[in-house]
Design a protein around this motif. Structure first.
Motif, PDB file in Angstrom:
ATOM      1  N   PRO A  11       0.789  -1.236   0.000  1.00 57.17           N
ATOM      2  CA  PRO A  11       0.000   0.000   0.000  1.00 57.17           C
ATOM      3  C   PRO A  11       0.823   1.289   0.000  1.00 57.17           C
ATOM      4  N   ASP A  12       2.019   1.266   0.577  1.00 60.49           N
ATOM      5  CA  ASP A  12       2.832   2.482   0.678  1.00 60.49           C
ATOM      6  C   ASP A  12       3.700   2.749  -0.553  1.00 60.49           C
ATOM      7  N   LEU A  13       3.617   1.900  -1.564  1.00 62.50           N
ATOM      8  CA  LEU A  13       4.409   2.077  -2.787  1.00 62.50           C
ATOM      9  C   LEU A  13       3.757   3.165  -3.634  1.00 62.50           C
ATOM     10  N   SER A  14       4.395   4.343  -3.720  1.00 63.44           N
ATOM     11  CA  SER A  14       3.707   5.455  -4.388  1.00 63.44           C
ATOM     12  C   SER A  14       4.545   6.242  -5.391  1.00 63.44           C
ATOM     13  N   CYS A  15       5.858   5.980  -5.470  1.00 63.33           N
ATOM     14  CA  CYS A  15       6.681   6.797  -6.361  1.00 63.33           C
ATOM     15  C   CYS A  15       7.948   6.047  -6.767  1.00 63.33           C
ATOM     16  N   GLY A  16       8.741   6.688  -7.617  1.00 58.61           N
ATOM     17  CA  GLY A  16       9.993   6.095  -8.073  1.00 58.61           C
ATOM     18  C   GLY A  16      10.979   5.841  -6.940  1.00 58.61           C
ATOM     19  N   HIS A  17      11.004   6.744  -5.958  1.00 60.16           N
ATOM     20  CA  HIS A  17      11.884   6.541  -4.803  1.00 60.16           C
ATOM     21  C   HIS A  17      11.488   5.265  -4.065  1.00 60.16           C
ATOM     22  N   CYS A  18      10.172   5.052  -3.909  1.00 59.39           N
ATOM     23  CA  CYS A  18       9.680   3.845  -3.244  1.00 59.39           C
ATOM     24  C   CYS A  18      10.112   2.590  -4.010  1.00 59.39           C
ATOM     25  N   VAL A  19       9.967   2.646  -5.325  1.00 62.57           N
ATOM     26  CA  VAL A  19      10.356   1.512  -6.169  1.00 62.57           C
ATOM     27  C   VAL A  19      11.839   1.205  -5.984  1.00 62.57           C
ATOM     28  N   ALA A  20      12.677   2.244  -5.986  1.00 60.02           N
ATOM     29  CA  ALA A  20      14.123   2.047  -5.816  1.00 60.02           C
ATOM     30  C   ALA A  20      14.437   1.448  -4.451  1.00 60.02           C
ATOM     31  N   ALA A  21      13.775   1.937  -3.406  1.00 62.75           N
ATOM     32  CA  ALA A  21      14.032   1.432  -2.052  1.00 62.75           C
ATOM     33  C   ALA A  21      13.612  -0.028  -1.917  1.00 62.75           C
ATOM     34  N   VAL A  22      12.455  -0.360  -2.467  1.00 60.95           N
ATOM     35  CA  VAL A  22      11.965  -1.743  -2.423  1.00 60.95           C
ATOM     36  C   VAL A  22      12.894  -2.659  -3.212  1.00 60.95           C
ATOM     37  N   GLY A  51      15.791 -20.694  -2.904  1.00 61.55           N
ATOM     38  CA  GLY A  51      16.262 -20.605  -1.522  1.00 61.55           C
ATOM     39  C   GLY A  51      15.818 -19.360  -0.787  1.00 61.55           C
ATOM     40  N   VAL A  52      15.205 -18.422  -1.495  1.00 63.72           N
ATOM     41  CA  VAL A  52      14.728 -17.183  -0.869  1.00 63.72           C
ATOM     42  C   VAL A  52      13.226 -17.342  -0.637  1.00 63.72           C
ATOM     43  N   SER A  53      12.822 -17.320   0.630  1.00 63.78           N
ATOM     44  CA  SER A  53      11.426 -17.580   0.976  1.00 63.78           C
ATOM     45  C   SER A  53      10.562 -16.323   0.927  1.00 63.78           C
ATOM     46  N   ALA A  54       9.268 -16.531   0.849  1.00 64.48           N
ATOM     47  CA  ALA A  54       8.311 -15.419   0.898  1.00 64.48           C
ATOM     48  C   ALA A  54       8.450 -14.681   2.227  1.00 64.48           C
ATOM     49  N   ALA A  55       8.720 -15.405   3.299  1.00 61.38           N
ATOM     50  CA  ALA A  55       8.892 -14.776   4.613  1.00 61.38           C
ATOM     51  C   ALA A  55      10.106 -13.842   4.615  1.00 61.38           C
ATOM     52  N   GLN A  56      11.190 -14.247   3.970  1.00 62.55           N
ATOM     53  CA  GLN A  56      12.375 -13.396   3.878  1.00 62.55           C
ATOM     54  C   GLN A  56      12.078 -12.138   3.076  1.00 62.55           C
ATOM     55  N   LEU A  57      11.333 -12.290   1.983  1.00 62.00           N
ATOM     56  CA  LEU A  57      10.981 -11.151   1.155  1.00 62.00           C
ATOM     57  C   LEU A  57      10.078 -10.188   1.932  1.00 62.00           C
ATOM     58  N   ALA A  64      12.401  -2.268   5.156  1.00 65.95           N
ATOM     59  CA  ALA A  64      12.649  -1.098   4.317  1.00 65.95           C
ATOM     60  C   ALA A  64      11.553  -0.037   4.491  1.00 65.95           C
ATOM     61  N   GLY A  65      10.518  -0.370   5.266  1.00 63.68           N
ATOM     62  CA  GLY A  65       9.435   0.591   5.502  1.00 63.68           C
ATOM     63  C   GLY A  65       8.261   0.444   4.549  1.00 63.68           C
ATOM     64  N   TYR A  66       8.183  -0.689   3.847  1.00 64.53           N
ATOM     65  CA  TYR A  66       7.116  -0.943   2.888  1.00 64.53           C
ATOM     66  C   TYR A  66       6.462  -2.311   3.164  1.00 64.53           C
ATOM     67  N   PRO A  67       5.797  -2.422   4.306  1.00 63.87           N
ATOM     68  CA  PRO A  67       5.203  -3.728   4.635  1.00 63.87           C
ATOM     69  C   PRO A  67       4.078  -4.112   3.671  1.00 63.87           C
ATOM     70  N   PRO A  68       4.079  -5.358   3.212  1.00 63.91           N
ATOM     71  CA  PRO A  68       3.001  -5.801   2.327  1.00 63.91           C
ATOM     72  C   PRO A  68       1.685  -5.945   3.098  1.00 63.91           C
ATOM     73  N   ALA A  69       0.575  -5.757   2.388  1.00 61.60           N
ATOM     74  CA  ALA A  69      -0.750  -5.896   3.006  1.00 61.60           C
ATOM     75  C   ALA A  69      -1.080  -7.368   3.211  1.00 61.60           C
TER      76      ALA A  69
END
Length: 69
Positions: A11-22, A51-57, A64-69
């Motif tokens: 929900p907090d993904l709103s701009c190019g800066h957000c995309v870069a941080a994520v 080897g990379v789990s959904a929980a790790q992602l 990073a400050g962008y928790p998934p819903a």
């Protein structure tokens, strides 16, 4: 190496800066992680090695400050 597709609503993904941080946060988990983030739909698609789990992602997104819903 096999890859697994993951999709998150961020929900907090709103701009190019957000995309870069994520993208930086997710790629820090593994160099082969591929990220497609769309601020318009608030969707983040991730192609990651098996080897990379959904929980790790989820944890990396949250840290990073962008928790998934």
């Amino acid at each position: 190496m096999s890859t697994v597709e993951h999709q998150f609503q961020v929900p907090d993904l709103s701009c190019g800066h957000c995309v870069a941080a994520v993208t930086r946060a997710l790629q820090a988990l593994h160099p082969l992680v591929e990220v497609q983030a769309d601020p318009a739909s608030k969707q983040v698609r991730v192609s990651a090695p098996a080897g990379v789990s959904a929980a790790q992602l989820t944890q990396a997104l949250t840290a990073a400050g962008y928790p998934p819903a």
